[in-house]
Write an enzyme that holds these catalytic residues in place. Structure first.
Site, PDB file in Angstrom:
ATOM      1  N   LYS A 199       0.862  -1.185   0.000  1.00 55.87           N
ATOM      2  CA  LYS A 199       0.000   0.000   0.000  1.00 55.87           C
ATOM      3  C   LYS A 199       0.901   1.239   0.000  1.00 55.87           C
ATOM      4  CE  LYS A 199      -4.365   1.398   2.062  1.00 55.87           C
ATOM      5  NZ  LYS A 199      -5.530   0.917   2.812  1.00 55.87           N
ATOM      6  N   GLU A 258     -19.740  -5.432   9.927  1.00 59.63           N
ATOM      7  CA  GLU A 258     -20.735  -4.711  10.717  1.00 59.63           C
ATOM      8  C   GLU A 258     -21.823  -5.630  11.251  1.00 59.63           C
ATOM      9  OE1 GLU A 258     -19.563  -3.736   7.772  1.00 59.63           O
ATOM     10  OE2 GLU A 258     -18.532  -1.856   8.216  1.00 59.63           O
ATOM     11  N   ARG A 317     -25.556  -2.072   6.810  1.00 65.55           N
ATOM     12  CA  ARG A 317     -25.244  -3.469   6.525  1.00 65.55           C
ATOM     13  C   ARG A 317     -25.624  -4.383   7.690  1.00 65.55           C
ATOM     14  NH1 ARG A 317     -20.002  -5.155   3.311  1.00 65.55           N
ATOM     15  NH2 ARG A 317     -21.231  -4.146   1.707  1.00 65.55           N
TER      16      ARG A 317
HETATM   17  C1  LIG Z   1     -18.982  -2.030   4.747  1.00 68.88           C
HETATM   18  C2  LIG Z   1     -17.812  -1.111   4.893  1.00 68.88           C
HETATM   19  N1  LIG Z   1     -17.261  -0.905   6.103  1.00 68.88           N
HETATM   20  C3  LIG Z   1     -16.205  -0.075   6.237  1.00 68.88           C
HETATM   21  C4  LIG Z   1     -15.677   0.557   5.156  1.00 68.88           C
HETATM   22  C5  LIG Z   1     -14.532   1.554   5.318  1.00 68.88           C
HETATM   23  N2  LIG Z   1     -13.349   1.126   4.551  1.00 68.88           N
HETATM   24  C6  LIG Z   1     -13.031   1.645   3.363  1.00 68.88           C
HETATM   25  S1  LIG Z   1     -11.667   0.983   2.687  1.00 68.88           S
HETATM   26  C7  LIG Z   1     -11.445   0.006   4.033  1.00 68.88           C
HETATM   27  C8  LIG Z   1     -10.259  -0.908   4.084  1.00 68.88           C
HETATM   28  C9  LIG Z   1     -10.243  -1.818   2.930  1.00 68.88           C
HETATM   29  O1  LIG Z   1      -9.098  -2.610   3.015  1.00 68.88           O
HETATM   30  P1  LIG Z   1      -8.670  -3.470   1.760  1.00 68.88           P
HETATM   31  O2  LIG Z   1      -9.853  -4.134   1.165  1.00 68.88           O
HETATM   32  O3  LIG Z   1      -7.540  -4.335   2.169  1.00 68.88           O
HETATM   33  O4  LIG Z   1      -8.192  -2.395   0.708  1.00 68.88           O
HETATM   34  P2  LIG Z   1      -6.870  -1.491   0.704  1.00 68.88           P
HETATM   35  O5  LIG Z   1      -7.314  -0.108   1.097  1.00 68.88           O
HETATM   36  O6  LIG Z   1      -5.885  -2.062   1.655  1.00 68.88           O
HETATM   37  O7  LIG Z   1      -6.401  -1.564  -0.692  1.00 68.88           O
HETATM   38  C10 LIG Z   1     -12.451   0.201   4.987  1.00 68.88           C
HETATM   39  C11 LIG Z   1     -12.535  -0.475   6.285  1.00 68.88           C
HETATM   40  C12 LIG Z   1     -16.295   0.328   3.914  1.00 68.88           C
HETATM   41  N3  LIG Z   1     -15.880   0.939   2.789  1.00 68.88           N
HETATM   42  N4  LIG Z   1     -17.335  -0.504   3.808  1.00 68.88           N
END
Ligand SMILES: Cc1ncc(C[n+]2csc(CCOP(=O)(O)OP(=O)(O)O)c2C)c(N)n1
Length: 638
Positions: free
Chosen positions: A282, A368, A396
């Protein structure tokens, strides 16, 4: 401006596919520079996009987008994809009013076949595209790209569980950067790490590849066979295989040669869905991002050379921080208080709580639904869980709120951050519906904070409610600078407060619009219209005495809330209709968010567009009185 000679020749992915393979990394480097430059001017999601630059180039090179369907999970990592799919010239408008969305969006481009912003929807959606293709008898590819953080969400498993029996041809790319927004949590995360770090596995895979190459197999068969050897020899099949996927990996997701080879190879699998596990970094290629603890997941505008982000002007703390600090104060007195977050420790202020009470804080991952029922279990056994979840993400977990919490009357406390409009994140993240969806549930105590002192009292109120579920909503961003009292007293349940007494107009605000209601009252007073301003505090139970009195003693009653139609105003109308109070000609108006999804914009512009700023509130009162909305001219009824 970065030098972008190659990128300047790419208008669509077709141009990219015409490039010689050896130039792809050069293109990736230019995309990366372009993205850093653009986001430095706008702010936005940075780390995730930087990590998938090579993957994005490789995907568009290997697949025939948009005929081949490419679905990005969450969509926050799609900036390189936007740059390469005809939106480069609008990148500097991203997340602004009238500009590009910060996520994938169907209405924005044919290269965004499925919009997102919430996590873990990509495999389900992709499966839908697969079945549509299969039924049509078509042969296009369907690819879902999902992060390891999003793999902590239940939907991903529901989709994988259903994939193999539903289609024979689906490609899932698991982008494993060992990060969510915070470090990832849980067994799957540990499992992926094991796959990545299993040196024996990697060594055997390499050996197997060499053996197959030596046997003179065609290149794609080499990769395929190598994986199969490695799997059988070392792991005996992976978790993903048990679900019916061919598992390929782990691969270096920044190695263009390896990426294009394996993607081309994945196209050949026609008998089972394929999961390609790639390992990326990242923030890749931008040292300030790579070195930051949060990998620059989301950034303000920043200086490209130093990586230094623009600092917010010094001002009051955010509501988020006030919540976190208040919970710590309460938890110091009460060891039953537990913090629960679904992968958002810093976003909810529970990172502060975790520092103070590490053993009383649970990050359950992007889960969630599980967070809500986990909290219900805690409450059922006598603990006092605070589930801090953004309004939009709590959607959700709604069945769990109804079935596991409300029906059993369990005292789970919901701290609902980002309630109302959220500015740059747009419609997918707006907290529009929680008033309606919680207020509909029997037995729930539902509150909204007008300022940070109110928030502190309401959190204390939640802590004190032991026989029912309760919730407090509060907005994104900076609070008002109202001092927080030393003593936190629980509020009287179902009682609002009158903030200013008047005679002709009553403004009944629920939540953070109160400050604008007061400004509107000033305007109306300047026109000689005496205005009462009240803060409802509770959407459930309603302060029926207060509402009765406001209805009886004023010509006009205006309700104000930063929530969708079907919320506080609807509850007030329902109550007044039941009382017969509407039969006597009371002029009542309900100000809510408009009945449509509002795109991203500055918070002030969004509020004005919604008709919830001070001017709009005053205008609504004047119009209800039969006066000119701007000048106030005309006669009030006697
Ligand atoms: C249902 C839901 N809960 C929380 C979030 C907040 N959120 C956005 S990106 C993220 C992390 C995602 O991690 P990953 O899939 O590993 O992607 P990366 O950013 O590391 O590429 C979170 C928790 C969301 N988008 N959707």
């Amino acid at each position: 401006m970065p030098a972008t000679p190659l990128l300047d020749t790419i208008r669509t992915p077709a141009d990219l596919r015409a490039l010689e393979h050896r130039r792809l990394q050069e293109l990736a480097d230019e995309v990366r520079a372009e993205m850093i430059e653009a986001v430095s001017l706008t702010g936005g999601h940075l780390g995730a996009g930087l990590g998938v630059v090579e993957l994005t180039v490789a995907l568009h090179y290997c697949f025939d987008t948009p005929r081949d369907i490419l679905i990005w999970d969450v969509g926050h990592q799609a900036y390189p994809h936007k740059i390469l799919t005809g939106r480069r010239d609008r990148m500097r408008t991203i997340r602004q009013g009238g500009g590009l969305s910060g996520f994938t969006k169907r209405s924005e481009s044919e290269y965004d076949p499925f919009g997102a912003a919430h996590a873990a929807t990509s495999i389900s959606a992709a499966l839908g595209f697969c079945v549509a293709r299969d039924l049509r008898g078509d042969d296009n590819h369907v690819i879902a790209v999902i992060g390891d953080g999003s793999m902590s969400a239940g939907m991903a498993y529901e989709a994988m569980n259903n994939a193999a029996e539903t289609t024979k041809r689906l490609i899932v790319v698991l982008n494993d950067n060992d990060m969510s927004i915070a470090p990832p949590v849980g067994g799957m995360s540990a499992y992926l790490t094991k796959l990545v770090t299993s040196r024996t596995y990697r060594k055997v895979r390499e050996t197997a590849k060499k053996v197959t190459e030596a046997l003179g197999a065609p290149i794609h068969d080499v990769a395929k066979k190598a994986e199969e050897y490695a799997r059988t020899l070392v792991t005996g099949g992976t978790f993903f295989e048990e679900l019916g996927f061919h598992y390929l990996g782990p691969f270096d997701g920044h190695d263009m040669n390896q990426l294009t080879r394996i993607l081309a190879n994945a196209k050949l699998y026609k008998d089972h869905p394929v999961l390609i596990h790639i390992v990326t970094k990242k923030g890749k290629g931008y040292p300030p991002a790579e070195n930051a603890a949060d990998k620059y997941h989301g950034v303000a505008k920043f200086n490209v050379v130093t990586g230094e982000q623009a600092k917010a002007k010094p001002g009051p703390p955010s509501y988020t921080k006030v919540f976190g600090q208040t919970l710590i104060r309460l938890a110091e007195q009460d060891d039953k208080i537990i913090g629960v977050t679904a992968a958002m420790p810093s976003g909810t202020g529970l990172d502060l709580f975790a520092e103070r009470f590490p053993s009383r804080m649970y990050d359950v991952g992007i889960a969630e639904q599980h967070a809500v029922t986990f909290a219900a279990g805690l409450a059922a056994d006598g603990m006092k869980p605070f589930a801090a979840i953004y309004s939009t993400f709590l959607q959700r977990g709604y069945d769990q709120v109804v079935h596991d919490v409300a029906i059993q009357g369990l005292p789970v406390r919901f701290a609902i951050d980002r309630a109302g409009l959220v500015g740059a994140d747009g419609a997918t993240h707006a907290g529009a519906f929680d008033i309606g969806y919680l207020g509909a549930l029997p037995g729930f105590v539902v509150m909204a904070a007008a300022d940070e002192a109110e928030l502190a009292h309401m959190v204390a109120t939640c802590a004190a409610i032991d026989d029912a579920p309760s919730a407090v909503r509060y907005p994104r961003g900076e609070a008002l600078g109202v001092p927080i009292p030393d003593e936190l007293a629980p509020l009287a349940i179902g009682k609002g407060r009158v903030v200013r007494e008047g005679t002709t107009i009553a403004l009944l605000s629920y939540g953070a619009r109160l400050a604008d209601a007061l400004k509107a009252a000033d305007r109306l007073a300047a026109m000689g219209l005496s205005t009462t301003v009240a803060d409802a505090r509770f959407a459930k139970p309603l302060d029926e005495d207060l509402i009765r009195r406001l209805a009886r003693e004023h010509e006009v009653l205006i309700t104000i809330e930063e929530g969708a139609v079907g919320g506080f105003g609807a509850f007030v109308l329902h109550f007044l209709a039941k009382e017969g109070a509407l039969d006597c000609g009371l002029r009542i108006r309900t100000l809510t968010l408009p009945d449509r999804f509002q795109d991203q914009d500055s918070p002030a512009a969004q509020i004005a567009e919604a008709g919830l700023d001070a001017d709009s509130i005053a205008a609504a009162a004047l119009t209800a009185l039969g006066r000119d909305a701007l000048t106030g001219e005309g006669e009030a009824r006697a």
